[in-house]
Write a protein that holds these residues in place. Structure first.
Motif: not given
Length: 300
Positions: A245-247, A250
């Motif tokens: 996921s993007k989370k 990051l």
């Protein structure tokens, strides 16, 4: 053997999705590549009625000879017992990458398969590696998982057949999967101990995308790196769930940057969001970034 149609694979290639295709249905075999699974399994076992076994062998043999699978890994699930040895005569001289061996309960079964594979390879002049994935489908097979995983250097993964496994136990297969947690954990640990891939079973309800995604997330959390598919509609959700996921991406980048800064300051650990971060956590973060890049390149 049609040497011009040969294409190599590798021990550690990505195998998120393995699409089962009945070996007696050439129209489905021809369409399978259009759905872009990581692997296509031409099935000679459960999907084929006994009276169609010979027909399916011929169709699968011819497909391996002439069909352009566009770089997708080519697997064949053979039959169990001596019927499977006959299957090998048809597929080994062709461009099969991986042989799936069902109902494996002992290392001796794999050794017998491997002897036959090597005999056929020698006879037809094939020199590249042919990999093996044992399918464990019984209590005895689960308890022998490590010995099975260690039985051949050509084994690149272990998987489990949950329909036959739950039948062997005399229990119902449920969405929660509590009845198979021990077995899947055994498969997973045996695979990790030997350094091969742990590949989860199929999700049988192909019309329920929500439960499929939930099941895939659970598989990933346990440590599996791939899932079986019984329908093309399952492929995209599986690939999407495997993509970090993007989370997660990051957070992984922040951990790597924080660790690099800590090293510059002569420190081996640092604090990130209230947690102490050391080398194992950083390695996990690097792996997330690596997988994201690999998956992105495969799906573009």
């Amino acid at each position: 053997m049609n040497h011009g149609n040969m294409a190599l694979t590798s021990h550690d290639r990505i195998r998120r999705s393995r699409l089962y295709v009945p070996g007696n249905q050439p129209e489905k075999i021809l369409k399978a590549k259009n759905y872009s699974p990581d692997c296509i399994i031409l099935d000679l076992e459960d999907a084929i009625p006994f009276m169609d076994k010979e027909k399916a062998r011929v169709i699968v043999r011819n497909a391996l000879r002439v069909v352009d699978f566009q770089g997708i890994e080519r697997m064949v699930r053979i039959n169990s017992s001596d019927i499977g040895l006959k299957d090998l005569e048809y597929i080994i001289p062709q461009n099969v990458h991986v042989v799936l061996v069902p109902k494996v309960e002992s290392a001796d079964q794999i050794k017998k398969i491997e002897i036959t594979i090597n005999e056929i390879k020698t006879a037809c002049g094939r020199e590249d590696d042919i990999f093996i994935i044992p399918i464990i489908e019984s209590a005895r097979g689960v308890l022998n998982a490590l010995k099975i995983a260690e039985s051949s250097p050509n084994i690149i993964g272990l998987t489990i057949g949950l329909e036959d496994y739950t039948l062997d136990l005399g229990v119902r297969r449920t969405k929660a999967g509590d009845e198979s947690f021990f077995a899947r954990s055994m498969i997973l640990h045996a695979a990790k101990a030997v350094g091969i891939q742990a590949l989860d079973s199929v999700h049988v309800n192909f019309t329920d995308e929500k439960s499929l995604r939930k099941s895939v997330r659970k598989s990933i959390a346990l440590g599996f790196v791939g899932i079986g598919c019984i329908h093309p509609n399952q492929i995209i959700p599986i690939h999407e769930e495997f993509f970090p996921s993007k989370k997660e991406i990051l957070n992984a980048k922040a951990i790597i940057q924080g660790f690099d800064l800590a090293l510059e300051n002569g420190k081996g650990v640092f604090e990130h969001h209230g947690k102490m971060i050391d080398v194992p956590t950083v390695d996990k973060a690097r792996n997330i970034i690596k997988l994201a890049n690999v998956y992105r390149s495969m799906d573009d």
